[in-house]
Design an enzyme around this catalytic site. Structure first.
Site, PDB file in Angstrom:
ATOM      1  N   LYS A  88     108.965  35.484  36.885  1.00  0.00           N
ATOM      2  CA  LYS A  88     109.682  35.727  35.356  1.00  0.00           C
ATOM      3  C   LYS A  88     109.153  37.076  34.981  1.00  0.00           C
ATOM      4  CE  LYS A  88     105.617  32.930  33.494  1.00  0.00           C
ATOM      5  NZ  LYS A  88     104.947  32.161  34.927  1.00  0.00           N
ATOM      6  N   ASP A 138     102.627  38.166  27.917  1.00  0.00           N
ATOM      7  CA  ASP A 138     101.062  37.792  28.398  1.00  0.00           C
ATOM      8  C   ASP A 138     100.415  38.817  29.197  1.00  0.00           C
ATOM      9  OD1 ASP A 138     102.493  37.497  30.646  1.00  0.00           O
ATOM     10  OD2 ASP A 138     101.611  35.894  31.232  1.00  0.00           O
ATOM     11  N   THR A 175     107.466  22.685  37.605  1.00  0.00           N
ATOM     12  CA  THR A 175     106.818  23.703  36.637  1.00  0.00           C
ATOM     13  C   THR A 175     106.088  24.666  37.860  1.00  0.00           C
ATOM     14  OG1 THR A 175     106.238  22.235  34.831  1.00  0.00           O
ATOM     15  CG2 THR A 175     104.939  24.155  35.613  1.00  0.00           C
ATOM     16  N   SER A 199      96.789  35.763  34.523  1.00  0.00           N
ATOM     17  CA  SER A 199      97.955  35.488  33.743  1.00  0.00           C
ATOM     18  C   SER A 199      97.497  35.489  31.934  1.00  0.00           C
ATOM     19  CB  SER A 199      98.770  34.354  33.874  1.00  0.00           C
ATOM     20  OG  SER A 199     100.043  34.411  33.394  1.00  0.00           O
ATOM     21  N   HIS A 200      97.907  34.579  31.479  1.00  0.00           N
ATOM     22  CA  HIS A 200      97.670  34.369  29.995  1.00  0.00           C
ATOM     23  C   HIS A 200      96.270  33.968  29.646  1.00  0.00           C
ATOM     24  CE1 HIS A 200      98.880  30.630  31.654  1.00  0.00           C
ATOM     25  NE2 HIS A 200      98.119  29.789  30.646  1.00  0.00           N
ATOM     26  N   SER A 248     107.375  27.342  28.934  1.00  0.00           N
ATOM     27  CA  SER A 248     106.188  27.963  28.528  1.00  0.00           C
ATOM     28  C   SER A 248     106.228  29.611  28.632  1.00  0.00           C
ATOM     29  CB  SER A 248     105.064  27.880  29.904  1.00  0.00           C
ATOM     30  OG  SER A 248     105.736  28.025  31.023  1.00  0.00           O
ATOM     31  N   ASP A 301     104.846  38.583  32.573  1.00  0.00           N
ATOM     32  CA  ASP A 301     105.659  37.672  33.078  1.00  0.00           C
ATOM     33  C   ASP A 301     106.281  36.868  31.912  1.00  0.00           C
ATOM     34  OD1 ASP A 301     103.653  36.019  33.085  1.00  0.00           O
ATOM     35  OD2 ASP A 301     103.882  35.462  35.240  1.00  0.00           O
ATOM     36  N   ARG A 302     105.430  36.447  30.801  1.00  0.00           N
ATOM     37  CA  ARG A 302     106.057  35.813  29.757  1.00  0.00           C
ATOM     38  C   ARG A 302     106.560  36.669  28.586  1.00  0.00           C
ATOM     39  NH1 ARG A 302     102.128  30.578  29.250  1.00  0.00           N
ATOM     40  NH2 ARG A 302     101.800  30.164  31.336  1.00  0.00           N
ATOM     41  N   GLU A 353     111.324  28.639  31.739  1.00  0.00           N
ATOM     42  CA  GLU A 353     110.420  27.664  31.860  1.00  0.00           C
ATOM     43  C   GLU A 353     110.114  27.449  30.443  1.00  0.00           C
ATOM     44  OE1 GLU A 353     107.498  26.629  34.920  1.00  0.00           O
ATOM     45  OE2 GLU A 353     107.263  28.856  34.777  1.00  0.00           O
ATOM     46  N   ASP A 367      99.803  39.319  32.404  1.00  0.00           N
ATOM     47  CA  ASP A 367     100.365  39.785  33.365  1.00  0.00           C
ATOM     48  C   ASP A 367     102.010  40.353  33.144  1.00  0.00           C
ATOM     49  OD1 ASP A 367     100.807  37.319  33.574  1.00  0.00           O
ATOM     50  OD2 ASP A 367     101.146  37.389  35.621  1.00  0.00           O
ATOM     51  N   LYS A 390      96.806  35.974  43.285  1.00  0.00           N
ATOM     52  CA  LYS A 390      97.944  35.365  43.637  1.00  0.00           C
ATOM     53  C   LYS A 390      98.787  36.184  44.839  1.00  0.00           C
ATOM     54  CE  LYS A 390     100.396  36.442  39.332  1.00  0.00           C
ATOM     55  NZ  LYS A 390     101.319  35.829  38.439  1.00  0.00           N
TER      56      LYS A 390
HETATM   57  C1  VG1 Z   1     101.632  27.065  33.117  1.00  0.00           C
HETATM   58  C2  VG1 Z   1     102.807  26.984  32.778  1.00  0.00           C
HETATM   59  C3  VG1 Z   1     103.899  27.008  33.639  1.00  0.00           C
HETATM   60  C4  VG1 Z   1     103.973  28.551  34.342  1.00  0.00           C
HETATM   61  C5  VG1 Z   1     102.301  28.755  34.886  1.00  0.00           C
HETATM   62  C6  VG1 Z   1     102.086  30.035  35.375  1.00  0.00           C
HETATM   63  O1  VG1 Z   1     101.359  26.143  34.176  1.00  0.00           O
HETATM   64  O2  VG1 Z   1     103.054  25.566  31.987  1.00  0.00           O
HETATM   65  O3  VG1 Z   1     104.999  26.873  33.144  1.00  0.00           O
HETATM   66  O4  VG1 Z   1     104.700  28.561  35.355  1.00  0.00           O
HETATM   67  O5  VG1 Z   1     101.335  28.424  33.704  1.00  0.00           O
HETATM   68  O6  VG1 Z   1     102.333  30.744  34.221  1.00  0.00           O
HETATM   69  P1  VG1 Z   1     100.465  24.807  33.982  1.00  0.00           P
HETATM   70  O7  VG1 Z   1     100.149  24.325  35.319  1.00  0.00           O
HETATM   71  O8  VG1 Z   1      99.153  25.310  33.385  1.00  0.00           O
HETATM   72  O9  VG1 Z   1     101.380  24.069  33.074  1.00  0.00           O
HETATM   73  V1  VG1 Z   1     101.599  32.410  34.201  1.00  0.00           V
HETATM   74  O10 VG1 Z   1     102.289  33.547  32.918  1.00  0.00           O
HETATM   75  O11 VG1 Z   1     100.302  31.977  34.531  1.00  0.00           O
HETATM   76  O12 VG1 Z   1     102.054  33.097  35.528  1.00  0.00           O
HETATM   77 CO    CO Z   2     101.907  35.144  33.160  1.00  0.00          CO
END
Ligand code: VG1
Ligand code: CO
Length: 541
Positions: free
Chosen positions: A374, A275, A342, A111-112, A363, A279-280, A361, A277, A124
Site C-alpha cells: 500500500k 503513518d 486482512t 509501521s503505525h 485501515s 504505506d497508510r 483496506e 513507514d 518484514k
Molecule cells: C493492521 C490493519 C491491516 C494492515 C496491517 C498492517 O493489521 O488492520 O489492515 O494490513 O495493520 O498495516 P491488524 O492485524 O492489526 O488488524 V501497516 O501500515 O502495519 O503495514
Molecule cells: Co504502515
C-alpha cells in the site's frame, strides 16, 4: 572477519499481519534480531543474492541496519541497496526491489506503532515482486527460528550510510542510495504533475502531516519542490527516532491536529497524513473526513483521470473487513471485485496476475499495481490528480459518489489491551454459535448469514482459514470481528461495522448513529462486555 556464533532458538518469533513486530527492547535483546535475520536468510537464501534494505527511521533503525548488513555479508549476499541513513518508506522499498530486479528486501518498521526504546520495532521481508512475504514463507521463518543453533556475522566497522556511494563489506557490495529520487520519479510517470502544479499555482492549499515519520522527505520533495505547493505545506516533516512522541497512525484520533485544522475556520482545501513507514494515508477535505473505504471507492471510480491509469481498471480488491463501497464501483464498471483477508500480502498474487489494478483496506491503506505495497503518498497524489481534473471540492466529489452508488456507512471500533485469554474465549464461543445465528434477531436486526472467513487464493490455490467472523444482516449490513495481528501488548479486538443506505435521503447521517443498531447487535451477539469487560471502544475510526 566472518564469525559463526552459537545461539539457541527464541520462542515466539512469529511474524503477524505485517512482519515480526515486538517491543524495541526485545529486538535489542541478546541475539534476538540476529536469530530472526538468520532464520530469514536460511529460508530465502542469501548466497549471491541482492537485497534492498531500509526502514522508517525509528529508534534502533540505524543499529539494526548495521547488524543486518554484516549478517548479509557473512551469509554470502552479493549486494545490498540501502537507503541513505538506512531510511526507506515501505512503498519506496517495494519500488526499489522491483526497479533493480533484486531478490527481495528487508524493511525495518513497526509501521503505525509508536517508536522509541520503550515502544515498538519490527522487521518484514518482501519478495522479489516487491510484496510482503506470503504466509508459507513467514511460517517457514518462524519454524526455522524455533530450531536455529548458529548465525553468521562479519566483525567490521560500521558502514557509512550517511551519503550516497558504494562500499565493500567482505565479498558484498553496498550501494547507499537517495531514498526519495526513484520513488518521486515513479510518481511522475503515474500522475498529471502539470495539472496538479496548476492547481497549486491557482491558490489551492494543502496540509500534509508526515507525523515525524518516514514520509517527510518524500512529501517535501514531491509536493513542495516538484509540484510547487507552498513551503510549509508538509508539517512534522523530519523523521525522528521517537516520531517526536507522536503515534504515527493516520486516523482522526492520532492525527487530531490535522483534523482540527481541516474542520476549523480557514481550513485548507485538502489535508492528508501518513503513518510510520509511509504505506497508510488519511485524506480529509475542508470540513469533511473521508473514510478509507469511501476513499478507495472514489479512487477506483476516478482512477482513469490519472495518466498512468487511463486504460481504466482491470479489477479491484479489498480486504474482507473493508466496506463494500468499492464493489459497487466495480459492478458499475463491469470489472472483477476480490475479497481477501486482512494484510497486503494477499493482494500480491492478484496484482501479479493482472487481475486487479487498485486495492485497499479499511485501515487507511490504498495502493495499485505500481508497487506491491500500500502506498500513502500515491493515494494522496491520486486524490490531488482527481481534484485537479474535476475542479470540484472533496465534499462535492463525495456527495456525487454517494448519490450515484448509495452510501456504505462504516466504522471500526478497536478495543485495545484486552486480556488475550478472554479474547480467545470470546472468539471460541462466537465460532461455536455461528451456525445457530441465522434467523435470530438482535437489536431489531435479523441475522441472514454468519461465517468464519476463509480465503482461497484464485491464483496459487493456497487457502487461509479463520480470517475473521462475519455476521451479516441482509444486503450491505454486517458486523465483522477480528483479532489484531500487529499489536504488541495483550489482544486488540477489532469490530468492523457497516450499513448500506441507498438514499436519496439518509446519505448525510453521522456514521455512529447510522450504525447504532449494528453496534448494539454486535455487542450482544459476541457478549463483548461479558468476555472483555469493555462496553465502549478505545479507538473509533
Ligand atoms: C493492521 C490493519 C491491516 C494492515 C496491517 C498492517 O493489521 O488492520 O489492515 O494490513 O495493520 O498495516 P491488524 O492485524 O492489526 O488488524 V501497516 O501500515 O502495519 O503495514
Ligand atoms: Co504502515
Amino acid at each position: 572477519m566472518k564469525s559463526t556464533i552459537s545461539t539457541s532458538p527464541i520462542a515466539g518469533q512469529k511474524p503477524g499481519t505485517s512482519g515480526l513486530r515486538k517491543k524495541t527492547r526485545i529486538f535489542m535483546g541478546h541475539h534476538y534480531l540476529e536469530n530472526f535475520i538468520q532464520s530469514l536468510f536460511d529460508v530465502v537464501g542469501a548466497e549471491g543474492k541482492t537485497f534492498v534494505l531500509g526502514g522508517d527511521g525509528r529508534y534502533f533503525n540505524d543499529r539494526a541496519a548495521q547488524v543486518i548488513l554484516r549478517m548479509a555479508a557473512a551469509n554470502g549476499a552479493a549486494r545490498v541497496i540501502v537507503g541513505q541513513n538506512a531510511i526507506l518508506s515501505t512503498p519506496a522499498a517495494s519500488h526499489l526491489i522491483r526497479l533493480n530486479k533484486t531478490d527481495g528486501g528487508i524493511i525495518m518498521s513497526a509501521s503505525h506503532n509508536p517508536g522509541g526504546p520503550d515502544e515498538d520495532f519490527g522487521v518484514k521481508f518482501n519478495m522479489p515482486n516487491g510484496g510482503p512475504a506470503p504466509e508459507a514463507v513467514t511460517e517457514a521463518m518462524f519454524a526455522r527460528s524455533c530450531e536455529i543453533s548458529e548465525y553468521h556475522i562479519f566483525e567490521a566497522e560500521d558502514v557509512d550510510l550517511s551519503r550516497p556511494g558504494s562500499h565493500q563489506l567482505g565479498g558484498m557490495r553496498i550501494d547507499v542510495t537517495d531514498p526519495v529520487a526513484d520513488y518521486a520519479d515513479l510518481m511522475e510517470t503515474l500522475f498529471d504533475f502539470n495539472a496538479i502544479r496548476a492547481l497549486f499555482k491557482a491558490g489551492f492549499r494543502m496540509r500534509m502531516d508526515s507525523m515525524c515519520a518516514v514520509t517527510g522527505p518524500y512529501a517535501r520533495e514531491i509536493f513542495e519542490t516538484r509540484l510547487g505547493a507552498a513551503p510549509g505545506t508538509v508539517i512534522n516533516a523530519e523523521p525522528l527516532p521517537d516520531f517526536g512522541g507522536m503515534h504515527p497512525d493516520p486516523n482522526p484520533t492520532w492525527a487530531s491536529d490535522l483534523m482540527e485544522e481541516m474542520m476549523g475556520e480557514n481550513a485548507p482545501d485538502f489535508g492528508a497524513a501518513s503513518d510510520g513507514d509511509g504505506d497508510r494515508n488519511m485524506v480529509v477535505g475542508r470540513g469533511i473526513y473521508v473514510s478509507p473505504s469511501d476513499s478507495l471507492a472514489v479512487l477506483a471510480a476516478n482512477i482513469h483521470l490519472a495518466p498512468g491509469y487511463k486504460a481504466g481498471l482491470k479489477g479491484v480488491a479489498r480486504s474482507m473487513p473493508t466496506s463494500g463501497a468499492v464493489d459497487r464501483v466495480a459492478a458499475g464498471l463491469g470489472v472483477g471485485a476480490y475479497e481477501t483477508p486482512t494484510g497486503w500480502k494477499f493482494f500480491g498474487n492478484l496484482l501479479d496476475a493482472g487481475r486487479v489494478t487498485i486495492c485497499g483496506e479499511e485501515s487507511f491503506g490504498t495502493g495499485s499495481d505500481h508497487v506491491r505495497e500500500k502506498d500513502g503518498l500515491w493515494a494522496v497524489l491520486l486524490w490531488l490528480n482527481i481534484l485537479a481534473v474535476r475542479k470540484e471540492s472533496v465534499s462535492e466529489i463525495l456527495a456525487a459518489h454517494f448519490q450515484k452508488y448509495g452510501r456504505n456507512y462504516y466504522s471500526r471500533h478497536d478495543f485495545e489491551g484486552v486480556d488475550s485469554t478472554r479474547a480467545d474465549q470470546m472468539f471460541a464461543a462466537l465460532r461455536e454459535r455461528l451456525k445457530t445465528l441465522p434467523g435470530q434477531t438482535f437489536a431489531g436486526l435479523t441475522v441472514s448469514e454468519a461465517d468464519d472467513f476463509a480465503y482461497h487464493d484464485p491464483v496459487d490455490g493456497s487457502s487461509s482459514q479463520k480470517q475473521g467472523v462475519r455476521v451479516i444482516f441482509g444486503e450491505g449490513t454486517r458486523a465483522v470481528y477480528r483479532l489484531s495481528g500487529t499489536g504488541t501488548e495483550g489482544a486488540t479486538l477489532r469490530l468492523y461495522l457497516e450499513a448500506y443506505s441507498q438514499g436519496p435521503d439518509g446519505l448525510n447521517e453521522d456514521p455512529q448513529s447510522a450504525l447504532a443498531d449494528v453496534i448494539k447487535a454486535a455487542h450482544k451477539i459476541a457478549d463483548i462486555q461479558g468476555f472483555t469487560g469493555r462496553t465502549s471502544p478505545d479507538v473509533i475510526t
